[in-house]
Scaffold this active site. Sequence first.
Site: not given
Ligand SMILES: NC(=O)c1ccc[n+]([C@@H]2O[C@H](COP(=O)([O-])OP(=O)(O)OC[C@H]3O[C@@H](n4cnc5c(N)ncnc54)[C@H](OP(=O)(O)O)[C@@H]3O)[C@@H](O)[C@H]2O)c1
Length: 313
Positions: A12-13, A108-110, A137, A141, A167, A180, A210
């Site tokens: 959630h963060r 994810s699209s990857c 990764y 996924k 994103l 990113h 992209r």
């Molecule tokens: N960002 C993109 O462009 C993108 C694109 C496609 C898909 N996604 C997918 O969307 C999802 C979220 O991505 P995001 O971009 O939001 O990533 P993010 O901003 O890095 O957030 C990931 C979150 O996961 C938490 N986390 C990681 N390891 C953990 C653990 N061991 N225990 C508890 N919490 C944990 C982190 O906690 P902390 O706050 O404590 O670090 C953070 O809140 C992922 O599945 C990713 O594959 C993202």
Amino acid sequence: MNERDRIFVAGHRGLVGSAIVRHLRAEGFDNLLLKERDQLDLTRQEQVEQFFAAERPTHVFLAAARVGGILVNDRQPADFIRDNLQIQTHVIDAAWRNGALKLLFLGSSCIYPRLAPQPMREECLLTGPLEPTNQWYAIAKIAGLKMCQAYRRQHGFDAIAAMPNNLYGPADNFSPEGSHVVPALIRRFDEARQRGDAEVVVWGSGTPRREFLHVDDLADALIFLMRRYSDEGPVNVGWGEDISIRDLAAMIAGIVGYAGRIAFDTTRPDGTPRKLLDVSRLSALGWQPKIPLEQGLRQTWDWYQAHRETIRR
Ligand SMILES: NC(=O)c1ccc[n+]([C@@H]2O[C@H](COP(=O)([O-])OP(=O)(O)OC[C@H]3O[C@@H](n4cnc5c(N)ncnc54)[C@H](OP(=O)(O)O)[C@@H]3O)[C@@H](O)[C@H]2O)c1
């Protein structure tokens, strides 16, 4: 999903998780289960099982993952494949075991092949080799979405999977190592502007294309899918158009107010040449994104300026 349900937003963060929380709260959901990582480390199976047994969430948005750009993916392949496999395995299994009604897994699209026909349809999964730089990764996924399918088939568990493209938005990771492309360019153009640098060097040739989706659009789509979608096929979530990294860099430089030269370091990896999602499955369900790229980038830049001191670096 209603006000009496117990909704767990894992991660959630993060960029995605915080957007889901904003949207759910805006819709009047006060019944959210949110845990900091030091209270609940999702890579620790016993902690996950205790949490689910005690709290019994009815709905789970699985937005926790180890996430990062090309650099960290390439340098830490073991961390990427281990953490992501652990987090998703623990959460999906514990959700089913403890009677959750529905789970949404973020892929994810990857996951799609490096040279998949563009735009990429959900059906092109596992039809060719992956992009090598983030294969660790991607494999995790793919395992996550297959796990959702397997639990649906064997146990009738309503687990669905959404596959967003790149994103961006508020609460992104702006760190030099982990970010990113959008947050990395915002930070670098901002720093260059403040120092008065004549040139900013961008990784790669600038030619890869992209697709970028604002995270508020994504959160809206995820809540829509949680309410309306129940099937084993993953659902792509994207904007529907792409842009070259060169044009993206110019757009961000303009928004940030950096007037110097933009150079491209062609010795650095480009990654997949093009990544555009076919979003017809989601469109057919009745959902459309609303935030155009330039508007979303301006809003992200405003957020960055307002949170400079507390930003994730
Ligand atoms: N960002 C993109 O462009 C993108 C694109 C496609 C898909 N996604 C997918 O969307 C999802 C979220 O991505 P995001 O971009 O939001 O990533 P993010 O901003 O890095 O957030 C990931 C979150 O996961 C938490 N986390 C990681 N390891 C953990 C653990 N061991 N225990 C508890 N919490 C944990 C982190 O906690 P902390 O706050 O404590 O670090 C953070 O809140 C992922 O599945 C990713 O594959 C993202």
